[in-house]
Design an enzyme around this catalytic site. Sequence first.
Site, PDB file in Angstrom:
ATOM      1  N   TYR A  16      40.104  32.112  42.284  1.00 19.90           N
ATOM      2  CA  TYR A  16      39.670  32.948  43.404  1.00 19.90           C
ATOM      3  C   TYR A  16      38.671  34.003  42.927  1.00 19.90           C
ATOM      4  O   TYR A  16      37.584  34.136  43.518  1.00 19.90           O
ATOM      5  CB  TYR A  16      40.862  33.595  44.095  1.00 19.90           C
ATOM      6  CG  TYR A  16      40.480  34.366  45.344  1.00 19.90           C
ATOM      7  CD1 TYR A  16      40.236  33.706  46.548  1.00 19.90           C
ATOM      8  CD2 TYR A  16      40.341  35.751  45.319  1.00 19.90           C
ATOM      9  CE1 TYR A  16      39.871  34.400  47.692  1.00 19.90           C
ATOM     10  CE2 TYR A  16      39.977  36.457  46.447  1.00 19.90           C
ATOM     11  CZ  TYR A  16      39.747  35.777  47.641  1.00 19.90           C
ATOM     12  OH  TYR A  16      39.378  36.477  48.757  1.00 19.90           O
ATOM     13  N   GLU A  73      30.064  33.561  44.569  1.00 18.98           N
ATOM     14  CA  GLU A  73      29.509  33.810  45.897  1.00 18.98           C
ATOM     15  C   GLU A  73      28.604  35.045  45.886  1.00 18.98           C
ATOM     16  O   GLU A  73      27.466  35.010  46.375  1.00 18.98           O
ATOM     17  CB  GLU A  73      30.649  34.013  46.912  1.00 18.98           C
ATOM     18  CG  GLU A  73      31.454  32.763  47.211  1.00 18.98           C
ATOM     19  CD  GLU A  73      32.653  33.051  48.111  1.00 18.98           C
ATOM     20  OE1 GLU A  73      32.510  33.884  49.023  1.00 18.98           O
ATOM     21  OE2 GLU A  73      33.726  32.448  47.895  1.00 18.98           O
TER      22      GLU A  73
END
Length: 219
Positions: free
Chosen positions: A145, A152
Amino acid sequence: MAGFLSVLKRIYLTLYNWTVFTGWAQVLYFAVKTLKESGHEHVYSAVERPLQLAQTAAVMEILHGLIGLVRSPVSATLPQIGSRLYVTWGILWSFPETQTHVLVSSLVISWSITEIIRYSFFGLKEAFGSAPSWLLWLSTFLLLYPSGITSEVGLIYTALPFIKNSEKYCIRMPNKWNFSFDYFYAAIIALGIYVPGSPHMYQYMLGQRKKALSKSKKE
């Protein structure tokens, strides 16, 4: 009638989870294969179609929450899916200059491994009423994660000069709507949202995992 609807719901969710699982399995396979054979510069072109299909299919999860098909709160599902769709379509697809960046590899590998585990867990649970306890104990998201989020943010940042120079998706005045929109500043706002949003989502996911593990022990 209620029993029939319950069976129909389980069949639908089983098919949905295993279909999207297949998409993410393709993404991982093509990403790893391309990394070994051609290098990170070619990863995006190898995974583009299955990545777009698998990630866009997640929009259904928002609908599932809205109509009560699953118990996941839309408030938690929407930001996570929204941010991934933004990177998938609003960054990678919209600005090809970002597609050869090394962060694409870390992004798709982080996303795909996490989603393969998640969709297989829910696919088995819907199909058989339960899933192997070892799937609950898999803690890949503890590492993947943060690596996914970092990728991102890095790709959005990398896209900023291309967004600014292209003026793609910008609306300039004067126009009949008397409205202006600058995609460059929208991207900066998106980066700003990641700062408080990412730790909050991470804590939420840790809490959900703790609840699931606690429930598994009782059973």
